[in-house]
Motif scaffolding. Structure first.
Motif, PDB file in Angstrom:
ATOM      1  N   ILE A 174     -27.953   1.225 -17.035  1.00 30.95           N
ATOM      2  CA  ILE A 174     -27.970   0.861 -15.614  1.00 30.95           C
ATOM      3  C   ILE A 174     -29.078   1.618 -14.903  1.00 30.95           C
ATOM      4  O   ILE A 174     -29.827   1.053 -14.088  1.00 30.95           O
ATOM      5  N   LEU A 175     -29.216   2.909 -15.224  1.00 24.61           N
ATOM      6  CA  LEU A 175     -30.261   3.730 -14.614  1.00 24.61           C
ATOM      7  C   LEU A 175     -31.648   3.239 -15.016  1.00 24.61           C
ATOM      8  O   LEU A 175     -32.535   3.091 -14.158  1.00 24.61           O
ATOM      9  N   THR A 176     -31.861   2.970 -16.296  1.00 20.02           N
ATOM     10  CA  THR A 176     -33.184   2.533 -16.740  1.00 20.02           C
ATOM     11  C   THR A 176     -33.523   1.137 -16.204  1.00 20.02           C
ATOM     12  O   THR A 176     -34.675   0.883 -15.831  1.00 20.02           O
ATOM     13  N   THR A 177     -32.536   0.247 -16.153  1.00 16.65           N
ATOM     14  CA  THR A 177     -32.789  -1.083 -15.597  1.00 16.65           C
ATOM     15  C   THR A 177     -33.166  -0.994 -14.126  1.00 16.65           C
ATOM     16  O   THR A 177     -34.093  -1.682 -13.667  1.00 16.65           O
ATOM     17  N   MET A 183     -39.898  -0.497 -10.332  1.00 21.71           N
ATOM     18  CA  MET A 183     -41.305  -0.353 -10.697  1.00 21.71           C
ATOM     19  C   MET A 183     -42.013  -1.702 -10.832  1.00 21.71           C
ATOM     20  O   MET A 183     -43.125  -1.882 -10.316  1.00 21.71           O
ATOM     21  N   PHE A 184     -41.379  -2.662 -11.496  1.00 20.63           N
ATOM     22  CA  PHE A 184     -42.063  -3.908 -11.848  1.00 20.63           C
ATOM     23  C   PHE A 184     -41.652  -5.102 -10.984  1.00 20.63           C
ATOM     24  O   PHE A 184     -42.452  -6.014 -10.774  1.00 20.63           O
ATOM     25  N   LEU A 185     -40.424  -5.119 -10.502  1.00 20.77           N
ATOM     26  CA  LEU A 185     -39.968  -6.228  -9.663  1.00 20.77           C
ATOM     27  C   LEU A 185     -39.973  -5.885  -8.187  1.00 20.77           C
ATOM     28  O   LEU A 185     -39.623  -6.724  -7.353  1.00 20.77           O
ATOM     29  N   LYS A 186     -40.338  -4.637  -7.849  1.00 21.30           N
ATOM     30  CA  LYS A 186     -40.454  -4.179  -6.459  1.00 21.30           C
ATOM     31  C   LYS A 186     -39.141  -4.357  -5.693  1.00 21.30           C
ATOM     32  O   LYS A 186     -39.137  -4.740  -4.521  1.00 21.30           O
ATOM     33  N   LEU A 197     -26.199   5.964  -9.146  1.00 21.34           N
ATOM     34  CA  LEU A 197     -27.070   6.353 -10.253  1.00 21.34           C
ATOM     35  C   LEU A 197     -27.025   7.863 -10.489  1.00 21.34           C
ATOM     36  O   LEU A 197     -27.042   8.327 -11.638  1.00 21.34           O
ATOM     37  N   VAL A 198     -26.962   8.628  -9.419  1.00 20.32           N
ATOM     38  CA  VAL A 198     -26.842  10.086  -9.561  1.00 20.32           C
ATOM     39  C   VAL A 198     -25.509  10.441 -10.222  1.00 20.32           C
ATOM     40  O   VAL A 198     -25.437  11.279 -11.142  1.00 20.32           O
ATOM     41  N   LEU A 199     -24.432   9.811  -9.754  1.00 18.65           N
ATOM     42  CA  LEU A 199     -23.118  10.053 -10.354  1.00 18.65           C
ATOM     43  C   LEU A 199     -23.107   9.655 -11.825  1.00 18.65           C
ATOM     44  O   LEU A 199     -22.491  10.335 -12.662  1.00 18.65           O
ATOM     45  N   ILE A 240     -30.494   6.953 -25.944  1.00 21.55           N
ATOM     46  CA  ILE A 240     -31.487   6.994 -24.867  1.00 21.55           C
ATOM     47  C   ILE A 240     -32.600   5.976 -25.139  1.00 21.55           C
ATOM     48  O   ILE A 240     -33.048   5.265 -24.226  1.00 21.55           O
ATOM     49  N   ALA A 241     -33.049   5.892 -26.391  1.00 22.93           N
ATOM     50  CA  ALA A 241     -34.064   4.883 -26.742  1.00 22.93           C
ATOM     51  C   ALA A 241     -33.525   3.476 -26.529  1.00 22.93           C
ATOM     52  O   ALA A 241     -34.248   2.581 -26.069  1.00 22.93           O
ATOM     53  N   MET A 242     -32.244   3.254 -26.844  1.00 22.24           N
ATOM     54  CA  MET A 242     -31.617   1.958 -26.590  1.00 22.24           C
ATOM     55  C   MET A 242     -31.622   1.621 -25.101  1.00 22.24           C
ATOM     56  O   MET A 242     -31.908   0.482 -24.705  1.00 22.24           O
ATOM     57  N   CYS A 243     -31.276   2.601 -24.290  1.00 24.13           N
ATOM     58  CA  CYS A 243     -31.227   2.379 -22.841  1.00 24.13           C
ATOM     59  C   CYS A 243     -32.602   2.039 -22.285  1.00 24.13           C
ATOM     60  O   CYS A 243     -32.742   1.145 -21.437  1.00 24.13           O
ATOM     61  N   LEU A 244     -33.635   2.747 -22.750  1.00 19.55           N
ATOM     62  CA  LEU A 244     -34.989   2.473 -22.289  1.00 19.55           C
ATOM     63  C   LEU A 244     -35.445   1.079 -22.712  1.00 19.55           C
ATOM     64  O   LEU A 244     -36.012   0.324 -21.908  1.00 19.55           O
ATOM     65  N   SER A 245     -35.204   0.734 -23.973  1.00 22.66           N
ATOM     66  CA  SER A 245     -35.613  -0.591 -24.451  1.00 22.66           C
ATOM     67  C   SER A 245     -34.821  -1.695 -23.772  1.00 22.66           C
ATOM     68  O   SER A 245     -35.364  -2.752 -23.434  1.00 22.66           O
ATOM     69  N   SER A 246     -33.526  -1.459 -23.548  1.00 19.23           N
ATOM     70  CA  SER A 246     -32.688  -2.463 -22.886  1.00 19.23           C
ATOM     71  C   SER A 246     -33.132  -2.697 -21.449  1.00 19.23           C
ATOM     72  O   SER A 246     -33.229  -3.844 -20.989  1.00 19.23           O
ATOM     73  N   GLY A 247     -33.428  -1.594 -20.735  1.00 20.27           N
ATOM     74  CA  GLY A 247     -33.845  -1.730 -19.339  1.00 20.27           C
ATOM     75  C   GLY A 247     -35.163  -2.458 -19.199  1.00 20.27           C
ATOM     76  O   GLY A 247     -35.299  -3.390 -18.398  1.00 20.27           O
ATOM     77  N   PHE A 248     -36.164  -2.057 -19.979  1.00 17.39           N
ATOM     78  CA  PHE A 248     -37.473  -2.695 -19.878  1.00 17.39           C
ATOM     79  C   PHE A 248     -37.427  -4.145 -20.349  1.00 17.39           C
ATOM     80  O   PHE A 248     -38.010  -5.038 -19.710  1.00 17.39           O
ATOM     81  N   ALA A 249     -36.742  -4.396 -21.482  1.00 10.52           N
ATOM     82  CA  ALA A 249     -36.677  -5.761 -22.008  1.00 10.52           C
ATOM     83  C   ALA A 249     -35.948  -6.686 -21.039  1.00 10.52           C
ATOM     84  O   ALA A 249     -36.337  -7.844 -20.854  1.00 10.52           O
ATOM     85  N   GLY A 250     -34.875  -6.178 -20.405  1.00 16.65           N
ATOM     86  CA  GLY A 250     -34.136  -7.001 -19.454  1.00 16.65           C
ATOM     87  C   GLY A 250     -34.970  -7.385 -18.244  1.00 16.65           C
ATOM     88  O   GLY A 250     -34.968  -8.550 -17.812  1.00 16.65           O
ATOM     89  N   VAL A 251     -35.718  -6.425 -17.696  1.00 14.05           N
ATOM     90  CA  VAL A 251     -36.564  -6.701 -16.535  1.00 14.05           C
ATOM     91  C   VAL A 251     -37.710  -7.631 -16.918  1.00 14.05           C
ATOM     92  O   VAL A 251     -38.044  -8.569 -16.185  1.00 14.05           O
TER      93      VAL A 251
END
Length: 389
Positions: A174-177, A183-186, A197-199, A240-251
């Protein structure tokens, strides 16, 4: 009519329980800002309003939404638990290769999507312009490669982390998405989403504090501190790598969908084709010797095939939820899946050590996941409807 009277009665009771004197009845809301409800009312009233609105939404869900919620919860929980059990259970002979399981899941997904394209009479895939289809498929090579990497990393993570810890930590997607969306969809995030996100980050950090067990290969045993930390670091790095790849790929995938007229089924066909190619490349790089020695289907059993089918069906289940449900329903699904994973890991598999810190972190993550899925305008609309009753 009876259902309408029951909904009306529940709305009236819920509003009365919250305290109808907080907002005078009959006064229009047109002079309020879209998020002023979060700024002008006490914190306890906001919390009650949010929970009451979400509970009304959950209890009044249509049949398709209820089915979507149940399917997503069962699918997510079963997939994580079966993968975990398959990685720690004792086997006689070689264990199945995770790279081959990923390839087979993509093959099943490809044939399923082709059948759905044929059954639905999809006309968004013209057969005359082959060059255009090749170009569109290449555009999806980026998210497809990331999804393939994510599926392989899931097996790595589940070999080192119990199902409950994995489920809680994976909510960092959720945080990475959100980060990649800004960053990319403004996109602009509300204050409530930033707080959630902080919680979420705090909750995941609390869950990761206790490291008392290490699991590798066939066994899950108590180990010394250095070995346990190495296993924990491997699992955490994979998540963590899964979260990063999931967030970027989803966006990225969302951006591609918005710029194309092709249907979701056609897109899934293109993703599956690229996924098979990347899966074969991963298998060739990591498991060539094992495949040549023991074969492609080494170590396969009923449980392995169940995992392959579940992985292939997960994307279809998510599509079903997106079509018939909303963010609040998905938030409930994530929370229920975490709870079920904790119960099964503790009571049946026995690889989870629960203490106060873990429970506190899990509760914070569940709350943050739910808060992020809540739209303040939905709560304001729900409150306005209650005022009119």
């Amino acid at each position: 009519m009876e259902e309408g009277r029951q909904t009306c009665l529940f709305t009236t009771v819920s509003h009365t329980a919250l305290g109808s004197n907080l907002v005078p009845r009959g006064k229009p809301n047109q002079h309020r800002g879209p998020y002023s409800i979060w700024l002008t009312k006490p914190t306890i009233w906001r919390t009650r309003l949010m929970l009451s609105s979400a509970l009304r939404r959950l209890l009044s869900m249509e049949k398709k939404k209820a089915i979507s919620l149940a399917t997503l919860v069962i699918q997510t929980t079963c997939l994580v638990l079966t993968i975990r059990y398959s990685r720690i259970a004792h086997v006689s002979g070689p264990r199945y290769l995770t790279s081959t399981a990923v390839i087979l899941s993509e093959v099943i997904k490809l044939f399923t999507c082709i059948v759905m394209v044929a059954l639905t009479g999809d006309k968004s895939l013209p057969t005359s312009n082959v060059r255009e289809q090749v170009r569109e498929t290449l555009r999806l090579a980026v998210p497809s490669g990331l999804y393939t990497l994510q599926n392989n990393l899931q097996f790595v993570a589940m070999s080192s982390l119990d199902a409950a810890t994995f489920q809680v930590t994976y909510q960092l997607k959720i945080l990475t998405t959100a980060m990649f969306s800004v960053m990319f969809l403004k996109r602009q995030l509300t204050n409530l989403k930033w707080v959630s996100l902080v919680l979420l980050t705090v909750g995941v950090a609390l869950v990761q504090l206790p490291v008392t067990r290490s699991c590798h290969g066939d066994e899950c045993v108590d180990t010394d501190e250095s070995a346990g930390r190495a296993s924990w670091m491997m699992g955490l790095s994979a998540v963590i790598a899964m979260c990063l790849s999931s967030g970027f790929a989803g966006v990225y995938f969302e951006k591609v969908l918005k710029s194309s007229q092709q249907s979701l089924w056609v897109r899934n066909v293109q993703l599956a084709v690229s996924g098979i190619i990347f899966g074969v490349m991963c298998a060739a790089l990591s498991d060539t010797d094992a495949i040549l020695q023991h074969g492609f289907f080494q170590g396969y059993n009923v449980l392995t095939w169940l995992i392959v089918i579940q992985q292939a069906a997960l994307g279809l289940v998510v599509s079903l939820v997106i079509k018939y449900a909303d963010n609040i329903v998905k938030g409930f699904a994530s929370a229920l899946s975490i709870v079920l994973s904790c119960l099964v890991s503790y009571l049946i598999i026995g690889d989870l050590t629960i203490n106060f810190v873990f429970l506190l972190g899990a509760a914070i993550v569940i709350s943050a996941t739910f808060l992020y899925s809540v739209n303040p305008s939905q709560l304001q609309d729900s409150h306005s409807k209650s005022d009119m009753v």
